[in-house]
Design an enzyme around this catalytic site. Sequence first.
Site, PDB file in Angstrom:
ATOM      1  N   CYS A  33      -6.699  -9.152 -10.183  1.00  0.00           N
ATOM      2  CA  CYS A  33      -6.162  -9.960  -9.161  1.00  0.00           C
ATOM      3  C   CYS A  33      -6.285  -9.407  -7.765  1.00  0.00           C
ATOM      4  O   CYS A  33      -5.767  -8.377  -7.257  1.00  0.00           O
ATOM      5  CB  CYS A  33      -4.607 -10.174  -9.289  1.00  0.00           C
ATOM      6  SG  CYS A  33      -3.867 -10.914  -7.885  1.00  0.00           S
ATOM      7  N   CYS A  36      -3.555  -9.390  -5.258  1.00  0.00           N
ATOM      8  CA  CYS A  36      -2.501  -8.389  -5.588  1.00  0.00           C
ATOM      9  C   CYS A  36      -2.892  -6.778  -4.903  1.00  0.00           C
ATOM     10  O   CYS A  36      -2.208  -6.102  -4.548  1.00  0.00           O
ATOM     11  CB  CYS A  36      -2.262  -8.461  -6.949  1.00  0.00           C
ATOM     12  SG  CYS A  36      -1.911  -9.938  -7.732  1.00  0.00           S
ATOM     13  N   ASP A  37      -3.806  -6.623  -5.352  1.00  0.00           N
ATOM     14  CA  ASP A  37      -4.428  -5.012  -5.377  1.00  0.00           C
ATOM     15  C   ASP A  37      -5.633  -4.603  -4.295  1.00  0.00           C
ATOM     16  O   ASP A  37      -5.569  -3.649  -4.094  1.00  0.00           O
ATOM     17  CB  ASP A  37      -4.928  -4.569  -6.744  1.00  0.00           C
ATOM     18  CG  ASP A  37      -3.927  -4.813  -7.729  1.00  0.00           C
ATOM     19  OD1 ASP A  37      -2.887  -4.720  -7.514  1.00  0.00           O
ATOM     20  OD2 ASP A  37      -4.181  -5.317  -9.043  1.00  0.00           O
TER      21      ASP A  37
END
Length: 212
Positions: A33, A36-37
């Site tokens: 992701c 997300c990261d």
Amino acid sequence: VLARSVIVATGASANWLGLESEERFKNRGVSACAVCDGALPRFRGKPLVVVGGGDSAVEEATYLTKFASRVHLIHRRDQLRASKIMAKRAFDNEKIEIHFDSQLVEVLGNDDQGVTGVRLTSTSRPDQETTLEATGVFLAIGHTPNTGFLDGQLELTEKRYIVWQKHFRTATNVDGVFAAGDVADDYYRQAISAAGTGCMAALDAERWLAEQ
């Protein structure tokens, strides 16, 4: 377990390559992701790798260019599966370098730094290898919804996601059964959108129970 109403919220699992080195460096540079990261300090100003060739892969690669010094997009085929608009976006971005006919066979790294690079082989010439420096590897090869346990009890899409029956409502084709989160969403796939549909499903279930 007996219940008058059920909310299915079993999510979807990211697809992985199944490499031992990939498993070793999960959460230490390997991610599924980018949103997300991608903004983590370890990825800023560093070269990154995205594996995939569809719209999701191009979208993730484009997003990562906000932080990375360079993004290597690795695709097994000789052309992208992404739509023409998305493919053009990748070709036009100076920070994205596309590696066609290539597959990732090993994530390189160590215990101190995590991911430090990747090893690629050519799909047309298996004896041809390439090593790229990278601090992050992002897999964008799709998700599999966790619906196998339903065994045909609910209507599913071709990709095996639960079908919402009433537009934005969370009802399924079985009266009193609702679905929330990534198990019914193959488009947004974000924690905040999943939480939102969780709230919607709870309200839908409560109102359905009141009507009974």
